[in-house]
Design an enzyme around this catalytic site. Structure first.
Site, mmCIF file in Angstrom:
data_model
loop_
_atom_site.group_PDB
_atom_site.id
_atom_site.type_symbol
_atom_site.label_atom_id
_atom_site.label_comp_id
_atom_site.label_asym_id
_atom_site.label_seq_id
_atom_site.Cartn_x
_atom_site.Cartn_y
_atom_site.Cartn_z
ATOM 1 N N GLU A 59 39.483 20.760 51.915
ATOM 2 C CA GLU A 59 39.275 20.925 53.269
ATOM 3 C C GLU A 59 38.010 20.407 53.731
ATOM 4 O O GLU A 59 37.839 18.860 54.300
ATOM 5 C CB GLU A 59 39.239 22.158 53.888
ATOM 6 C CG GLU A 59 39.358 21.918 55.528
ATOM 7 C CD GLU A 59 40.026 22.778 56.439
ATOM 8 O OE1 GLU A 59 40.855 23.423 56.195
ATOM 9 O OE2 GLU A 59 39.370 23.006 57.206
ATOM 10 N N SER A 86 37.216 27.468 54.595
ATOM 11 C CA SER A 86 37.981 27.183 54.255
ATOM 12 C C SER A 86 37.945 26.562 53.155
ATOM 13 O O SER A 86 38.246 25.011 53.706
ATOM 14 C CB SER A 86 39.569 27.200 55.116
ATOM 15 O OG SER A 86 40.102 28.948 55.690
ATOM 16 N N ARG A 112 45.552 18.500 59.587
ATOM 17 C CA ARG A 112 44.015 18.545 59.573
ATOM 18 C C ARG A 112 43.895 16.974 58.974
ATOM 19 O O ARG A 112 42.623 17.365 57.905
ATOM 20 C CB ARG A 112 43.698 19.635 57.804
ATOM 21 C CG ARG A 112 43.702 21.189 58.696
ATOM 22 C CD ARG A 112 42.553 21.441 58.962
ATOM 23 N NE ARG A 112 42.482 22.716 58.946
ATOM 24 C CZ ARG A 112 43.002 23.146 60.112
ATOM 25 N NH1 ARG A 112 43.811 22.578 61.178
ATOM 26 N NH2 ARG A 112 42.719 24.944 59.749
HETATM 27 C C1 LIG Z 1 32.107 29.780 58.280
HETATM 28 C C2 LIG Z 1 33.299 28.156 58.416
HETATM 29 C C3 LIG Z 1 34.125 28.010 59.304
HETATM 30 C C4 LIG Z 1 35.167 27.177 60.219
HETATM 31 N N1 LIG Z 1 36.309 27.316 60.391
HETATM 32 C C5 LIG Z 1 37.047 26.618 60.927
HETATM 33 C C6 LIG Z 1 38.795 26.343 61.107
HETATM 34 O O1 LIG Z 1 38.695 27.371 61.321
HETATM 35 N N2 LIG Z 1 39.171 25.484 61.626
HETATM 36 C C7 LIG Z 1 38.621 24.505 61.259
HETATM 37 O O2 LIG Z 1 40.198 23.387 61.647
HETATM 38 N N3 LIG Z 1 37.537 24.176 60.534
HETATM 39 C C8 LIG Z 1 36.448 25.115 59.856
HETATM 40 N N4 LIG Z 1 35.194 24.792 59.769
HETATM 41 C C9 LIG Z 1 34.825 23.577 59.391
HETATM 42 C C10 LIG Z 1 33.791 22.765 60.455
HETATM 43 O O3 LIG Z 1 33.975 23.734 61.709
HETATM 44 C C11 LIG Z 1 34.756 21.984 61.228
HETATM 45 O O4 LIG Z 1 35.678 20.850 60.249
HETATM 46 C C12 LIG Z 1 33.590 21.106 62.507
HETATM 47 O O5 LIG Z 1 34.825 20.566 63.056
HETATM 48 C C13 LIG Z 1 32.679 21.079 62.026
HETATM 49 O O6 LIG Z 1 31.776 20.105 62.544
HETATM 50 P P1 LIG Z 1 30.579 19.543 62.106
HETATM 51 O O7 LIG Z 1 29.861 19.262 63.644
HETATM 52 O O8 LIG Z 1 29.414 20.226 61.708
HETATM 53 O O9 LIG Z 1 30.708 17.929 61.445
HETATM 54 P P2 LIG Z 1 30.837 18.136 60.203
HETATM 55 O O10 LIG Z 1 30.564 18.563 59.374
HETATM 56 O O11 LIG Z 1 28.677 17.364 60.485
HETATM 57 O O12 LIG Z 1 30.747 16.911 59.746
HETATM 58 C C14 LIG Z 1 32.602 16.484 59.658
HETATM 59 C C15 LIG Z 1 32.773 15.714 58.934
HETATM 60 O O13 LIG Z 1 33.161 14.755 60.850
HETATM 61 C C16 LIG Z 1 32.868 13.360 60.525
HETATM 62 N N5 LIG Z 1 31.922 13.539 62.152
HETATM 63 C C17 LIG Z 1 31.144 14.502 62.905
HETATM 64 N N6 LIG Z 1 30.808 14.273 63.963
HETATM 65 C C18 LIG Z 1 31.157 13.054 64.242
HETATM 66 C C19 LIG Z 1 31.501 12.067 65.809
HETATM 67 N N7 LIG Z 1 30.895 12.449 65.933
HETATM 68 N N8 LIG Z 1 31.956 10.578 64.670
HETATM 69 C C20 LIG Z 1 32.239 10.240 64.377
HETATM 70 N N9 LIG Z 1 32.296 10.961 62.527
HETATM 71 C C21 LIG Z 1 31.923 11.971 63.165
HETATM 72 C C22 LIG Z 1 31.366 13.417 59.449
HETATM 73 O O14 LIG Z 1 31.004 12.307 59.280
HETATM 74 C C23 LIG Z 1 32.042 14.359 58.413
HETATM 75 O O15 LIG Z 1 33.138 13.527 57.736
HETATM 76 C C24 LIG Z 1 34.654 25.365 59.321
HETATM 77 C C25 LIG Z 1 33.910 25.845 58.549
HETATM 78 C C26 LIG Z 1 32.990 26.796 58.417
HETATM 79 C C27 LIG Z 1 31.349 26.895 57.380
#
Ligand SMILES: Cc1cc2nc3c(=O)[nH]c(=O)nc-3n(C[C@H](O)[C@H](O)[C@H](O)COP(=O)(O)OP(=O)(O)OC[C@H]3O[C@@H](n4cnc5c(N)ncnc54)[C@H](O)[C@@H]3O)c2cc1C
Length: 274
Positions: free
Chosen positions: A268, A167, A90
């Site tokens: 997380e 999570s 992570r």
């Molecule tokens: C219902 C649910 C289930 C989930 N299950 C999992 C799972 O099984 N495993 C898991 O690992 N995660 C899980 N997650 C967490 C989430 O899906 C991941 O963290 C995902 O990668 C977030 O993507 P996002 O584009 O929404 O990023 P955001 O939530 O918008 O950003 C997350 C972080 O990444 C940074 N970021 C995003 N895009 C970029 C970019 N292009 N350049 C630089 N930094 C960037 C942001 O600044 C922030 O710090 C879950 C979330 C939810 C709501």
């Protein structure tokens, strides 16, 4: 999205803004193995390297070959190799040592054409128990999505048990001494803590177990916030909860787990504006 075939591998170059699960669906339909267990995770492709997204026995570090980034410090585009990204459980440089330095523009994944589905995680093994033929990548994607839905981890409109940030706590990775202390506390209560081997003789412990054995069962209600009825690690918004409500429940859980088990649970999700 561009794809290049190199021997038995397909290298996908995917724009950071693409929807992650759409990419997984496309790779599975093309019979490319390596990310099928990461089906149903919400968010963008560019978000996946940041916390080394993982689930059901796979993590993106297994298949990421490189990432194209904009280096805000140097003001130029760069190609970072997988090693440069510093992936661990992570974490990566993007959410630790180099937080805020890079904007990820494109990620390159090396997937195995015709590779076997990765069925290593207990829930998946259970799902496929009794099958006489090896599950395909498509079977595995479907199974993962079903299992995720049963845990409120697949965004499903109308299901209040999936109104969460996923999570909320990472599974703690303990040193041998910390693990010994935890098992001592558990055996004093006639309990056994689920744990898995981790790097350097460490043990990864189930955060869900710690939460549930600290008085926060699935379905726990803390007013406008609560814990999902389907997953002990999902803090859910039951009724117009504020960020302060979520944080109060987070603090409460962390304190109880610390008092009872001597372990600090690390969140997380990223906290914005605190
Ligand atoms: C219902 C649910 C289930 C989930 N299950 C999992 C799972 O099984 N495993 C898991 O690992 N995660 C899980 N997650 C967490 C989430 O899906 C991941 O963290 C995902 O990668 C977030 O993507 P996002 O584009 O929404 O990023 P955001 O939530 O918008 O950003 C997350 C972080 O990444 C940074 N970021 C995003 N895009 C970029 C970019 N292009 N350049 C630089 N930094 C960037 C942001 O600044 C922030 O710090 C879950 C979330 C939810 C709501």
């Amino acid at each position: 999205m561009a794809e290049h075939e190199e021997n038995c591998r397909i290298r996908y170059e995917v724009g950071a803004g693409e929807e992650w699960d759409g990419f997984v669906a496309r790779a599975v339909a093309r019979n490319c193995a390596g990310i099928e267990c990461l089906s149903g995770i919400p968010g963008s492709v560019g978000g996946t390297p940041v916390q080394n997204v993982g689930a059901y026995g796979q993590e993106v570090a297994d298949t990421i070959a490189s990432a194209r980034v904009l280096d805000l410090r140097e003001g130029q585009e760069r190609e970072l190799s997988k090693a440069d990204c510093g992936f661990k459980y992570r974490t990566s440089i993007f959410n630790t040592s180099e937080r805020g330095r890079y904007i990820i523009l494109q990620v390159s994944y090396a997937l195995k054409l015709g590779g076997a589905a990765h069925i290593a995680y207990a829930d998946l093994k259970k799902h496929f128990f009794g099958w006489t033929e090896a599950p395909t990548l498509a079977d595995t994607r479907e199974a993962v999505r079903r299992i995720r839905a049963s845990k409120g981890m697949l965004i499903t409109p109308g299901d209040e048990d999936c109104r969460s940030a996923g999570s909320f706590f990472k599974n703690p990775v303990l040193s041998a001494d910390e693990y010994k202390d935890l098992t001592k506390r558990a055996s004093a209560k006639n309990l056994q803590v689920p744990s898995y081997p981790a790097l350097d003789a460490q043990r990864k412990v189930s955060a869900a177990w710690l939460v549930e054995h600290s008085g926060f069962n699935r379905g726990y209600s803390g007013g406008r916030v609560g814990i999902s009825r389907k997953h002990a690690l999902a803090i859910v918004n039951r009724d117009e909860a504020t960020a302060a409500d979520v944080l109060a429940l987070k603090d409460h859980i962390q304190q109880r787990v610390q008092d009872i088990w001597g372990i600090h649970l690390e969140p997380e999700p990223v906290f914005v504006g605190f």
